[in-house]
Design an enzyme around this catalytic site. Sequence first.
Site, PDB file in Angstrom:
ATOM      1  N   ILE A   1      31.741  51.240  20.361  1.00  0.00           N
ATOM      2  CA  ILE A   1      33.018  51.267  21.084  1.00  0.00           C
ATOM      3  C   ILE A   1      33.770  49.966  20.814  1.00  0.00           C
ATOM      4  CG2 ILE A   1      34.146  51.506  23.323  1.00  0.00           C
ATOM      5  CD1 ILE A   1      31.635  52.899  24.331  1.00  0.00           C
ATOM      6  N   GLY A   2      33.000  48.920  20.511  1.00  0.00           N
ATOM      7  CA  GLY A   2      33.662  47.640  20.249  1.00  0.00           C
ATOM      8  C   GLY A   2      32.781  46.513  20.717  1.00  0.00           C
TER       9      GLY A   2
ATOM     10  N   ALA B   1      32.950  40.073  24.683  1.00  0.00           N
ATOM     11  CA  ALA B   1      32.355  38.736  24.742  1.00  0.00           C
ATOM     12  C   ALA B   1      30.850  38.872  24.878  1.00  0.00           C
ATOM     13  CB  ALA B   1      32.928  37.995  25.942  1.00  0.00           C
ATOM     14  N   TYR B   2      30.413  40.061  25.265  1.00  0.00           N
ATOM     15  CA  TYR B   2      29.000  40.227  25.590  1.00  0.00           C
ATOM     16  C   TYR B   2      28.245  41.027  24.526  1.00  0.00           C
ATOM     17  CZ  TYR B   2      31.190  39.063  30.014  1.00  0.00           C
ATOM     18  OH  TYR B   2      31.920  38.452  30.994  1.00  0.00           O
ATOM     19  N   GLY B   3      28.691  40.974  23.289  1.00  0.00           N
ATOM     20  CA  GLY B   3      27.970  41.712  22.265  1.00  0.00           C
ATOM     21  C   GLY B   3      28.492  43.134  22.125  1.00  0.00           C
TER      22      GLY B   3
ATOM     23  N   VAL C   1      29.123  47.148  22.232  1.00  0.00           N
ATOM     24  CA  VAL C   1      29.053  48.209  23.226  1.00  0.00           C
ATOM     25  C   VAL C   1      28.991  49.520  22.454  1.00  0.00           C
ATOM     26  CG1 VAL C   1      30.192  49.285  25.190  1.00  0.00           C
ATOM     27  CG2 VAL C   1      30.516  46.846  24.745  1.00  0.00           C
TER      28      VAL C   1
ATOM     29  N   LYS D   1      25.417  48.684  27.073  1.00  0.00           N
ATOM     30  CA  LYS D   1      25.683  47.264  26.840  1.00  0.00           C
ATOM     31  C   LYS D   1      24.358  46.541  26.908  1.00  0.00           C
ATOM     32  CE  LYS D   1      30.177  47.862  28.724  1.00  0.00           C
ATOM     33  NZ  LYS D   1      31.389  47.358  29.288  1.00  0.00           N
TER      34      LYS D   1
ATOM     35  N   ASP E   1      36.319  38.378  35.082  1.00  0.00           N
ATOM     36  CA  ASP E   1      36.871  38.602  33.741  1.00  0.00           C
ATOM     37  C   ASP E   1      37.775  39.832  33.732  1.00  0.00           C
ATOM     38  OD1 ASP E   1      37.284  38.117  31.052  1.00  0.00           O
ATOM     39  OD2 ASP E   1      35.498  39.221  30.408  1.00  0.00           O
TER      40      ASP E   1
END
Length: 297
Positions: free
Chosen positions: A15-16, A19-21, A23, A38, A140
Site C-alpha cells: 500500500i505504501g 514513516a513506519y516501514g 504497509v 504494518k 501524527d
Amino acid sequence: MAQESAVQYEPVAEIGGGAYGMVYKARDRNTGQFVALKSVRVQTNQDGLPLSTVREVALLKRLEQFDHPNIVRLMDVCATLRTDQETKVTLVFEHVDQDLRTYLEKVPAPGLPIHQIRDLMQQLLCGLAFLHSNRVLHRDLKPENILVTSRGQVKLADFGLARIYSCHMALTPVVVTLWYRSPEVLLQTTYATPLDIWSTGCIFAEMFRRKPLFCGDSEVDQLSKIFAVIGLPAEDEWPTDVTLSWQNFSPQAPQPITDCLPEISEKGAELLLEMLTFDPLKRISALNALEHPFFTE
C-alpha cells in the site's frame, strides 16, 4: 500477543511505505477479508518483548473493545521471533481503500460542499475526542492516516504507533512531513492532546483549500509560515525551555484567515482559529470543538 507468524495473512499488494516501514494489503486466509499489515522490528530483552511495546499494544487492544466507529479496527497482533535480539511485531488492521489525501484529490472543482466538510470534521473530532478521553495522543495526524470508507465514514489510523515505533524510528532516516506539526512540537517543548487539535485545524483548512495550509521545509520555515498567518505570538507566550528564541522571528500581525480561505464560513473561521491557537493551553479541545456553532449553523 500471539507468538505465531502472520501466515494467516497473505500479502496481495504494497500500500505504501510510511514513516513506519512498509504497509501491505493482505487477505485473511480464514475469512477472505482484506486487512492492512504494518510490521515493526523491536529490540527484545531476556523476556521476549520490551515491556513498553507490550504496554502500547495492550492499550491499542483495549481501545478495540469500544469498537468506535471513527477508529480503524485493530484485528490482530502477531509477534515473530527473528533473532534473540529482535522480534517482528505485525499489527493487523481493517483495510480501508482510500485516505483523506486521495479523497480530497478526487473532489471536482469548486471543492467540497460545506455540509460535507462539516460531516468529515465532526467524525474526525469524534474519533479524536475518543482517543483523548482514553489518554491516547495520535501524534501524527495528517490526511494520509485519516481513512474515508466508500460510505463516507471517517476512521483514524496509525494513532499510538508513534510510541511503539519511536525506538525503531531512530534507525530509519525517514523524511516526516512537518506541515501538520503544532508549534510546541516544532519548538520541541512539552506537548499533550492539544498537539492533535493543531493538526486537525491544518486538515480542516485543507478541506476547503484542497492543498495544505502551511508547507514548511524545516522547523524554522514551518514556524515562519505559521506566524505569517496567525501572527507572531507575544513574547510572554513563548515557551521558556526551547532552543529557538522568540527573537529569531520577525514581528507579524495576524492575517484575516479568509485571505487564505475565502470559501470558509464565519463560524468555520472562528473554529479554525480556536484550533490554530499558538498557546496549547488556550487551544480548543476535541469535545468543545464538537459543541461549536459551526456544526449547527
